[in-house]
Write a protein that holds these residues in place. Structure first.
Motif, PDB file in Angstrom:
ATOM      1  N   ARG A  81      -4.076  23.066  -7.695  1.00 10.71           N
ATOM      2  CA  ARG A  81      -5.309  22.922  -6.906  1.00 10.71           C
ATOM      3  C   ARG A  81      -5.127  21.918  -5.776  1.00 10.71           C
ATOM      4  NH1 ARG A  81      -7.511  22.780 -12.271  1.00 10.71           N
ATOM      5  NH2 ARG A  81      -8.472  24.795 -12.816  1.00 10.71           N
ATOM      6  N   GLN A  82      -4.407  20.844  -6.060  1.00 11.28           N
ATOM      7  CA  GLN A  82      -4.173  19.872  -4.991  1.00 11.28           C
ATOM      8  C   GLN A  82      -3.345  20.459  -3.861  1.00 11.28           C
ATOM      9  OE1 GLN A  82      -2.458  16.392  -6.759  1.00 11.28           O
ATOM     10  NE2 GLN A  82      -4.366  15.739  -7.737  1.00 11.28           N
ATOM     11  N   ALA A  83      -2.447  21.378  -4.200  1.00  6.05           N
ATOM     12  CA  ALA A  83      -1.635  22.019  -3.173  1.00  6.05           C
ATOM     13  C   ALA A  83      -2.342  23.197  -2.519  1.00  6.05           C
ATOM     14  CB  ALA A  83      -0.306  22.479  -3.771  1.00  6.05           C
ATOM     15  N   GLY A  84      -3.528  23.524  -2.969  1.00  7.94           N
ATOM     16  CA  GLY A  84      -4.264  24.639  -2.393  1.00  7.94           C
ATOM     17  C   GLY A  84      -3.841  25.988  -2.908  1.00  7.94           C
ATOM     18  N   HIS A  85      -3.247  26.042  -4.098  1.00  6.22           N
ATOM     19  CA  HIS A  85      -2.777  27.290  -4.678  1.00  6.22           C
ATOM     20  C   HIS A  85      -3.587  27.610  -5.926  1.00  6.22           C
ATOM     21  CE1 HIS A  85       0.558  27.186  -1.899  1.00  6.22           C
ATOM     22  NE2 HIS A  85       0.948  26.008  -2.370  1.00  6.22           N
ATOM     23  N   PRO A  86      -3.636  28.854  -6.315  1.00  9.72           N
ATOM     24  CA  PRO A  86      -4.309  29.187  -7.580  1.00  9.72           C
ATOM     25  C   PRO A  86      -3.517  28.664  -8.766  1.00  9.72           C
ATOM     26  CG  PRO A  86      -3.225  31.121  -6.669  1.00  9.72           C
ATOM     27  CD  PRO A  86      -3.141  30.050  -5.618  1.00  9.72           C
ATOM     28  N   PRO A  87      -4.155  28.497  -9.900  1.00  9.46           N
ATOM     29  CA  PRO A  87      -3.428  28.001 -11.076  1.00  9.46           C
ATOM     30  C   PRO A  87      -2.319  28.969 -11.467  1.00  9.46           C
ATOM     31  CG  PRO A  87      -5.794  27.839 -11.423  1.00  9.46           C
ATOM     32  CD  PRO A  87      -5.589  28.645 -10.176  1.00  9.46           C
ATOM     33  N   PRO A  88      -1.233  28.467 -12.033  1.00  7.86           N
ATOM     34  CA  PRO A  88      -0.138  29.355 -12.470  1.00  7.86           C
ATOM     35  C   PRO A  88      -0.618  30.332 -13.530  1.00  7.86           C
ATOM     36  CG  PRO A  88       0.588  27.059 -12.401  1.00  7.86           C
ATOM     37  CD  PRO A  88      -0.900  27.046 -12.211  1.00  7.86           C
ATOM     38  N   ASP A  89       0.123  31.427 -13.632  1.00 12.23           N
ATOM     39  CA  ASP A  89      -0.262  32.470 -14.590  1.00 12.23           C
ATOM     40  C   ASP A  89      -0.167  31.989 -16.028  1.00 12.23           C
ATOM     41  OD1 ASP A  89      -0.694  34.135 -12.463  1.00 12.23           O
ATOM     42  OD2 ASP A  89       1.292  35.075 -12.562  1.00 12.23           O
ATOM     43  N   ASP A  90       0.817  31.127 -16.333  1.00 11.46           N
ATOM     44  CA  ASP A  90       0.967  30.678 -17.719  1.00 11.46           C
ATOM     45  C   ASP A  90      -0.150  29.751 -18.155  1.00 11.46           C
ATOM     46  OD1 ASP A  90       1.696  28.691 -16.028  1.00 11.46           O
ATOM     47  OD2 ASP A  90       3.417  28.005 -17.191  1.00 11.46           O
ATOM     48  N   THR A  91      -0.885  29.173 -17.203  1.00 15.58           N
ATOM     49  CA  THR A  91      -2.024  28.326 -17.558  1.00 15.58           C
ATOM     50  C   THR A  91      -3.321  29.108 -17.688  1.00 15.58           C
ATOM     51  OG1 THR A  91      -2.516  27.825 -15.237  1.00 15.58           O
ATOM     52  CG2 THR A  91      -0.941  26.391 -16.383  1.00 15.58           C
ATOM     53  N   ARG A  92      -3.331  30.335 -17.211  1.00 10.90           N
ATOM     54  CA  ARG A  92      -4.543  31.156 -17.297  1.00 10.90           C
ATOM     55  C   ARG A  92      -4.538  32.107 -18.484  1.00 10.90           C
ATOM     56  NH1 ARG A  92      -5.237  33.651 -11.364  1.00 10.90           N
ATOM     57  NH2 ARG A  92      -3.019  34.061 -11.689  1.00 10.90           N
ATOM     58  N   GLU A 140      -2.021  19.494 -22.380  1.00 15.15           N
ATOM     59  CA  GLU A 140      -1.784  18.529 -21.303  1.00 15.15           C
ATOM     60  C   GLU A 140      -0.960  19.144 -20.181  1.00 15.15           C
ATOM     61  OE1 GLU A 140       0.054  15.306 -23.272  1.00 15.15           O
ATOM     62  OE2 GLU A 140      -1.785  14.577 -24.243  1.00 15.15           O
ATOM     63  N   ARG A 141       0.064  19.930 -20.547  1.00 12.06           N
ATOM     64  CA  ARG A 141       0.891  20.551 -19.512  1.00 12.06           C
ATOM     65  C   ARG A 141       0.077  21.507 -18.658  1.00 12.06           C
ATOM     66  NH1 ARG A 141       3.115  25.007 -18.087  1.00 12.06           N
ATOM     67  NH2 ARG A 141       2.084  26.114 -19.787  1.00 12.06           N
ATOM     68  N   ARG A 142      -0.796  22.272 -19.277  1.00 15.00           N
ATOM     69  CA  ARG A 142      -1.625  23.192 -18.512  1.00 15.00           C
ATOM     70  C   ARG A 142      -2.557  22.457 -17.565  1.00 15.00           C
ATOM     71  NH1 ARG A 142      -3.447  28.508 -21.845  1.00 15.00           N
ATOM     72  NH2 ARG A 142      -1.413  29.107 -22.684  1.00 15.00           N
ATOM     73  N   LEU A 143      -3.126  21.369 -18.041  1.00 18.68           N
ATOM     74  CA  LEU A 143      -4.018  20.593 -17.174  1.00 18.68           C
ATOM     75  C   LEU A 143      -3.274  20.030 -15.970  1.00 18.68           C
ATOM     76  CD1 LEU A 143      -6.105  18.668 -19.864  1.00 18.68           C
ATOM     77  CD2 LEU A 143      -6.872  20.570 -18.450  1.00 18.68           C
ATOM     78  N   ILE A 144      -2.081  19.507 -16.221  1.00 16.22           N
ATOM     79  CA  ILE A 144      -1.310  18.925 -15.115  1.00 16.22           C
ATOM     80  C   ILE A 144      -0.883  20.001 -14.132  1.00 16.22           C
ATOM     81  CG2 ILE A 144       0.825  17.711 -14.557  1.00 16.22           C
ATOM     82  CD1 ILE A 144       0.566  16.254 -17.231  1.00 16.22           C
ATOM     83  N   ALA A 145      -0.417  21.138 -14.638  1.00 20.08           N
ATOM     84  CA  ALA A 145       0.020  22.214 -13.747  1.00 20.08           C
ATOM     85  C   ALA A 145      -1.142  22.765 -12.932  1.00 20.08           C
ATOM     86  CB  ALA A 145       0.676  23.322 -14.567  1.00 20.08           C
ATOM     87  N   ALA A 146      -2.283  22.954 -13.555  1.00 22.84           N
ATOM     88  CA  ALA A 146      -3.444  23.455 -12.817  1.00 22.84           C
ATOM     89  C   ALA A 146      -3.924  22.445 -11.780  1.00 22.84           C
ATOM     90  CB  ALA A 146      -4.566  23.793 -13.786  1.00 22.84           C
ATOM     91  N   ASN A 147      -3.886  21.166 -12.110  1.00 22.46           N
ATOM     92  CA  ASN A 147      -4.320  20.141 -11.166  1.00 22.46           C
ATOM     93  C   ASN A 147      -3.390  20.078  -9.960  1.00 22.46           C
ATOM     94  OD1 ASN A 147      -5.774  17.987 -10.111  1.00 22.46           O
ATOM     95  ND2 ASN A 147      -4.560  16.470 -11.230  1.00 22.46           N
ATOM     96  N   ARG A 148      -2.081  20.171 -10.198  1.00 22.51           N
ATOM     97  CA  ARG A 148      -1.138  20.151  -9.076  1.00 22.51           C
ATOM     98  C   ARG A 148      -1.310  21.374  -8.190  1.00 22.51           C
ATOM     99  NH1 ARG A 148       4.438  18.242 -12.221  1.00 22.51           N
ATOM    100  NH2 ARG A 148       3.817  16.047 -12.543  1.00 22.51           N
TER     101      ARG A 148
END
Length: 657
Positions: free
Chosen positions: A352-363, A342-350
């Motif tokens: 993308r909404q901000a126009g940034h690539p997903p954080p490294d810890d989620t990839r 769930e944390r990874r999904l939320i971090a990746a969604n935020r």
């Protein structure tokens, strides 16, 4: 305007070229037939010359002289004899023609008697399945012509069928799995047991192709495979099934072997894997192989329900988040995995909404490997706790987008315990060990197109990725390196792939500190006692040191003395350090003042009015028996007025005694 005809060379040039090629081929064949004796004699002369050179090379040097003299004598005799040279030439040509002949035996056209008997037996056994009473011209009939039904066939060195093409009538229900299974079972029994057969049904042409498969290699040890991130090698299969090979080293040589590659990640259509098999079929071996490959690019969390210690070699390794064998640890680990998804999904969604690539810890990929979760399910039901498989719903449903992959291995005896989420979201399936076609179809969705071998080695089975075909599979040998039954070569191969062990920073050894309490003070050097009126020699009093951390000066218990009540007034003065406090004739419950910096517990309040001070009970005690406790002065703040009041009380008590 009328069209002009094309030149003749352009209109029928291809026909002339074909006719010219045919004439050239015919001329070459005719020349070969005419010159065949000359070709044979020339080939024989070459072979005789080669045999002479070998004979001369094999002759010892000390015998070459006599041999050369003997050959020269024979030549001289032949030259002097009547018609000698002519007879020698005729003999040489005859020997050359004999040695130059084509020695390849002529292959018999068609099968021999034993092979014909095998084909006739196969034909007669298929008559009940490929014939119908209302067929006016049946292709299969008792005593019929088997050559029409078997247009192609081939035999191996032992005389058994190696390749066979069967034509069957159009009314045979080749689309039904049951009808196909009956034909395949019959052909496997009649063509020769103990081998694996592949059946290719061509429904459009009404043909069935039967082929004998070579056994898959079982001596491929665990090693680094040449794969890209997100690719996992499950095992190896037949060369005709995949269009890719991997360079591997096994058996002391390098070979290219076709692999079964499972792709995971955000673009994978089958992000999770389910492995089914019997005990000893190699399910734990496959999970160990997957874990070693996953540790190259991600983190691994292992939950073992069997409790056999199959994954003890991975404990404490870099990238291994944990190896849990108990119910409590499994529940805690799987709950953390659900929250992490769930944390990874939320971090990746935020991001993308901000126009940034997903954080490294989620990839970074996260792998959750569960071996025998059915045992933990039974244990949780007996204790009335949550089912561990219920915590897999979030990773299974949303793991593909969060780079979380789930691999579950279970036995057929606990297949009914698997949850619905595991059955629905594990689209990559593997079946290992000797299984029935019904069991394979229940797990893979369709039955395999090959027959099972008589002796199934460990790690042998079938794999199906999504909606793809069913492939034969042989898992690379990845045994437990801590098992005594493991060979030394396989043990070293697995140990070479294990990551380095990691030691937490909190695990550094430190010197144990003895506990300090108010009843057992730490030893300290005695210090001389001083008062406001006169000093007391250090040798006349035994000093007991009170730890500052646990016993403040305000709460030092002393014996009480009979003293006169002295009025206490309140003074305001600056705080000064107090080295020692005389306690020969004072009984104080709690000294009013500021709380010391090391005071941890609550203190008893001391009344400040005159009435409460009269309640103090005292008694006479000889001065030489007083036990004095010394308090570090630098840690106890006090006020000057309070020190003077205590000194006055001490003087009054001493005068009374």
């Amino acid at each position: 305007m009328a069209r002009r005809p094309l030149p003749r060379i352009l209109s029928n040039g291809s026909a002339q070229i074909a006719r010219s090629r045919e004439l050239a081929r015919t001329a070459a064949d005719s020349a070969t037939d005419v010159l065949h004796p000359l070709i044979t004699v020339s080939r024989g002369l070459g072979r005789l010359a080669a045999a002479g050179r070998r004979k001369w090379a094999d002759t010892p040097k000390d015998k070459r002289g006599p041999l050369l003299f003997l050959a020269a004598s024979v030549v001289l005799v032949v030259a002097l004899a009547p018609y000698g040279p002519l007879l020698a030439a005729i003999a040489l040509m005859a020997a050359a023609a004999w040695h130059g002949r084509d020695r390849a035996p002529a292959e018999p056209e068609g099968p021999d008697e034993s092979q014909m008997q095998r084909l006739r037996s196969l034909y007669e056994s298929l008559v009940p399945y490929f014939s119908a009473p209302e067929d006016p011209a049946p292709l299969f009939d008792h005593g019929g012509d088997w050559e029409k039904a078997f247009p192609q066939y081939d035999f191996d060195d032992t005389g058994r069928v190696a390749h066979l093409v069967i034509r069957y009538p159009a009314y045979f229900p080749d689309g039904e799995a049951g009808a196909r299974a009956r034909i395949e079972q019959l052909l496997a029994a009649k063509a020769g047991r103990g081998r694996e057969y592949h059946f290719a049904w061509d429904e459009e042409a009404n043909q069935l192709t039967v082929g004998v498969l070579a056994p898959l290699p079982t001596d491929i040890a665990a090693q680094r495979f040449v794969t890209a991130p997100g690719e996992t090698v499950l095992g190896f299969t037949d060369p005709s099934e995949v269009q890719r090979t991997l360079p591997l080293g096994y058996g002391g040589e390098q070979r290219d072997v076709p692999p079964v590659v499972w792709r995971t990640g955000i673009r994978s259509t089958e992000p999770h894997l389910l492995v089914m098999g019997r005990p000893g079929s190699g399910t734990s071996t496959l999970l160990r192989s997957v874990a070693l490959q996953a540790l190259q690019y991600g983190d691994v969390l292992i939950v073992e329900g069997g409790g056999t210690g199959e994954y003890a070699c991975l404990t404490g390794r870099a990238g291994v988040l944990g190896v849990e064998c108990g119910l409590t640890g499994a529940l805690a680990s799987l709950e953390w995995a659900a929250h992490e998804t769930e944390r990874r999904l939320i971090a990746a969604n935020r991001a993308r909404q901000a126009g940034h690539p997903p954080p490294d810890d989620t990839r970074r990929p996260l792998w959750i490997l569960l071996d025998r979760p059915g045992a933990l399910t039974h244990l949780a039901a007996a204790e009335g706790r949550k089912d561990p498989q219920s915590l897999l719903q979030v990773p299974l449903r949303h793991g593909r987008a969060a780079q979380v992959t789930v691999v579950v291995a279970e036995g057929f005896d606990n297949a009914d315990v698997l949850g619905d989420a595991v059955r629905q979201h594990t689209r990559a399936r593997v079946v290992l060990g000797p299984v029935t076609p019904e069991q394979s179809a229940a797990v893979l969705g369709v039955p395999p197109h090959t027959t099972a071998p008589a002796q199934v080695p460990p790690g042998r089975g079938y794999a199906r990725l999504g909606d793809g075909p069913v492939l034969r599979l042989q898992v690379p040998a990845t045994p437990d390196p801590y098992d005594d039954a493991t060979s030394e070569a396989d043990r070293q191969a697995v140990l070479a792939l294990l990551p380095a062990r990691t030691t937490p920073a909190t695990a550094e050894p430190t010197e144990p500190q003895p506990p300090t309490t108010a009843t057992e003070p730490a030893p300290a050097e005695p210090q001389p006692q001083t008062t406001a009126t006169e000093p007391t020699p250090a040798e006349t009093a035994s000093v007991e040191t009170v730890p500052v951390k646990t016993v403040p000066v305000e709460a030092v218990p002393v014996r009480t003395f009979a003293v006169e009540v002295v009025p206490v007034k309140t003074y305001s003065a600056e705080a000064v350090p107090l080295k020692t406090v005389p306690v020969e004739a004072v009984s104080v419950k709690t000294v009013p003042g500021e709380k010391g910096p090391t005071q941890k517990g609550p203190t008893e309040k001391v009344p400040s009015d005159r009435t409460e001070m009269e309640k103090v009970r005292t008694e006479k005690v000889p001065a030489e028996t007083v036990q004095v406790e010394t308090v570090p002065a630098e840690t106890v703040p006090a006020k000057t007025s309070l020190a003077k009041a205590l000194a006055a009380d001490a003087v009054a008590a001493e005068s009374a005694t």
